[in-house]
Design a protein around this motif. Structure first.
Motif, mmCIF file in Angstrom:
data_model
loop_
_atom_site.group_PDB
_atom_site.id
_atom_site.type_symbol
_atom_site.label_atom_id
_atom_site.label_comp_id
_atom_site.label_asym_id
_atom_site.label_seq_id
_atom_site.Cartn_x
_atom_site.Cartn_y
_atom_site.Cartn_z
ATOM 1 N N GLY A 7 0.799 -1.219 0.000
ATOM 2 C CA GLY A 7 0.000 0.000 0.000
ATOM 3 C C GLY A 7 0.831 1.269 0.000
ATOM 4 N N PHE B 20 2.099 2.878 -2.486
ATOM 5 C CA PHE B 20 1.781 3.776 -3.592
ATOM 6 C C PHE B 20 0.291 3.673 -3.878
ATOM 7 C CE2 PHE B 20 6.278 2.989 -4.056
ATOM 8 C CZ PHE B 20 6.781 4.248 -4.352
ATOM 9 N N PRO B 21 -0.351 4.798 -4.214
ATOM 10 C CA PRO B 21 -1.803 4.779 -4.429
ATOM 11 C C PRO B 21 -2.244 3.825 -5.532
ATOM 12 C CG PRO B 21 -0.958 7.043 -4.505
ATOM 13 C CD PRO B 21 0.219 6.131 -4.357
ATOM 14 N N ASP B 22 -1.449 3.719 -6.607
ATOM 15 C CA ASP B 22 -1.793 2.833 -7.720
ATOM 16 C C ASP B 22 -0.544 2.060 -8.123
ATOM 17 O OD1 ASP B 22 -2.566 1.538 -10.015
ATOM 18 O OD2 ASP B 22 -3.221 3.341 -11.080
ATOM 19 N N GLN C 100 6.649 10.236 -7.328
ATOM 20 C CA GLN C 100 6.270 9.446 -6.151
ATOM 21 C C GLN C 100 7.488 8.729 -5.570
ATOM 22 O OE1 GLN C 100 3.318 7.138 -8.292
ATOM 23 N NE2 GLN C 100 1.683 7.997 -7.000
#
Length: 175
Positions: free
Chosen positions: A37, A39-41, A49
């Motif tokens: 989790g 990184f958001p995607d 990022q």
């Protein structure tokens, strides 16, 4: 394998070519990022990022980001802490060890772990710790195969995820 500290510009930025390599390495590990989790995607990891995540790591006193190269190619990254924020913990920590997904199962992770352990031995450290997310049994298998032993269970400091804490004694002769 060569292990070197992350190079930074005078403004403390990651040079663009290195950031491109790091972004590719992080993006290759979609399964890990889906578990963590971080990184958001996990399907769309971007250079900004990765740069922000590494800058955050380097804000921690005693943190070091090391890049592993084999035959000139970036094959891995490791983030270490010379000490845990808990003053009762005397050991250095491995915060992250990640090998490019395309280079996994070739011994790079094992060699990278050994190089990090050697760095700690050279600094007269007698043990090293790390935490494995409980939803990552492959990582637990990897570390226990390298001689790390479970010493406890807890939650990680950043995202409050369940984890297993492992420790390995660093003997003078690792063989």
């Amino acid at each position: 394998m060569i292990l070197d500290p992350l190079p930074l510009t005078p403004d403390h930025d990651i040079p663009a070519p290195v950031l491109t390599e790091l972004t590719a390495l992080y993006a290759s590990n979609r399964d890990f990022h889906a578990l963590s989790g971080d990184f958001p995607d996990p399907e769309d990891i971007r250079p900004e990022q990765v740069a922000a995540a590494l800058a955050e790591e380097l804000r921690v006193p005693g943190a070091e980001v090391l890049l592993a190269r084999s035959a000139g190619q970036l094959v891995g990254i490791v983030i270490t802490l010379d000490r845990h924020p808990d003053p009762s913990d005397p050991d250095p920590w491995i915060g992250l060890l990640m090998v490019d997904a395309g280079a996994q199962r070739q011994g790079h992770g094992r060699r990278l772990a050994a190089l990090v352990e050697d760095r700690f031995r050279t600094a007269d450290r007698t043990a090293v710790r790390l935490a494995v997310l409980d939803n990552n049994p492959d990582a637990l298998t990897f570390w226990t195969a390298l001689g790390y032993e479970t010493i406890g269970y807890g939650r990680d400091r950043e995202l409050d995820r369940a984890c297993t804490v492992l420790r390995k004694e660093l003997t003078a002769d690792p063989t």
